[in-house]
Scaffold this active site. Structure first.
Site, PDB file in Angstrom:
ATOM      1  CD  GLU A  50      -2.586   1.194   2.606  1.00  0.00           C
ATOM      2  OE1 GLU A  50      -3.860   1.808   2.427  1.00  0.00           O
ATOM      3  OE2 GLU A  50      -2.308   0.513   3.529  1.00  0.00           O
ATOM      4  CE  LYS A 119      -7.671   1.516   2.886  1.00  0.00           C
ATOM      5  NZ  LYS A 119      -6.556   2.248   3.759  1.00  0.00           N
ATOM      6  CB  CYS A 160      -4.847  -1.288   4.364  1.00  0.00           C
ATOM      7  SG  CYS A 160      -4.187  -1.264   6.046  1.00  0.00           S
TER       8      CYS A 160
END
Length: 283
Positions: A50, A119, A160
């Site tokens: 990331e 995301k 994440c």
């Protein structure tokens, strides 16, 4: 389940735990160098962490944000083609129509972009006395699932904080994914508590391989990443794990092992859809 005819049962994945600095060009150069190293070691799928081209932090996202395609994704496309690999480009801050996103791009061996994952779940947390972080101060969330095909298996993407949402992994499993990949930068509070636990949970719940790729730890950074990039098999075993420094971690993905686990404990066919369901509301 049986393997589809013509599908390769084994392939090597490489996780690049990159030491990210404030110098974008250095990050890109080191990342591409390590991709070449991984390909030379037989990796067919290479994954970056990331925010691999920029420091992680809401104060950095506007400064480092790029259009897609742009400088960083062009580099990813070129190195994927040069090395003849599938490349999951961690994530970068993306700017589009005045909004910023935390975005992962995927490139095939021909250099074409195969997927773009923004995301979905923004990292907004507050653990008093330990850490407060609000991605939503600068970022907007993505609104779509991201799945792509390879000659090896179908792969689902998260970034994440997405890993904390079991429903996303279940939907990817329903879509036929056998490997879930999460570039992520957990920290020194959530890392030791949940990083490996969540990977093993997603792997066991869905009987899939899970790979999570962190930046290397930089004790001088404003946000200190946990490191410990990891690959977990469908039995919940950790089969590869980094420490905290910059490194490349390799694992061999064995789809016969996945098929055996699903045959031995057939939970995917035993779900009680008459009592409960998890379903996607968008494609």
């Amino acid at each position: 389940m049986q393997l589809l005819k013509g599908v390769m049962a084994n392939f090597r994945i490489a996780l690049i735990q990159l030491q990210v600095s404030a110098a974008k060009k250095d990050n890109l150069d080191r990342a591409t160098g390590l991709v070449k190293t991984a390909a030379a070691q037989g990796a067919k799928l290479v994954v970056l962490p990331e925010c691999f081209n920029s420091p992680y932090g809401t104060q950095y996202f506007p400064e480092y944000a790029e259009k897609i395609p742009g400088e960083s994704t062009q580099k990813l496309s070129e190195i994927a083609k040069e090395c003849n690999i599938y490349l999951i480009g961690g994530s970068i801050p993306e700017e589009d129509a005045g909004k910023l996103y935390n975005t992962c791009t995927v490139f095939g061996p021909d250099g074409a972009m195969l997927a773009k994952h923004r995301k979905i779940h923004l990292f907004d947390i507050n653990v008093p006395g330990k850490i407060r972080f609000q991605e939503s101060e600068t970022l907007s969330p993505g609104n779509s699932f991201s799945v792509f095909d390879t000659p090896y298996c179908k792969i689902g993407l998260g970034i994440c904080y997405d890993i904390r949402f079991a429903e996303l992994a279940q939907i990817y499993s329903q879509k036929g994914c056998q490997l879930l990949v999460y570039p992520g930068a957990f920290n020194l509070t959530t890392g030791p508590a949940h990083w490996e636990l969540l990977q093993r949970g997603r792997a066991v719940d869905n009987q899939v391989y899970v790979a999570a790729v962190s930046p290397a730890r930089d004790e001088k950074a404003s946000y200190i990443a946990w490191g410990h990039s990891t690959v977990v098999n469908p039995w919940g075993e950790v089969i590869a794990k980094a420490d905290t420094e910059e490194t490349v971690v390799y694992a061999d993905i064995d789809l016969k092992k996945l098929a055996e686990v699903r045959q031995q404990i057939p939970i995917l066919s035993q779900k009680r859809s008459d009592l409960y369901t998890v379903q996607a509301k968008t494609a």
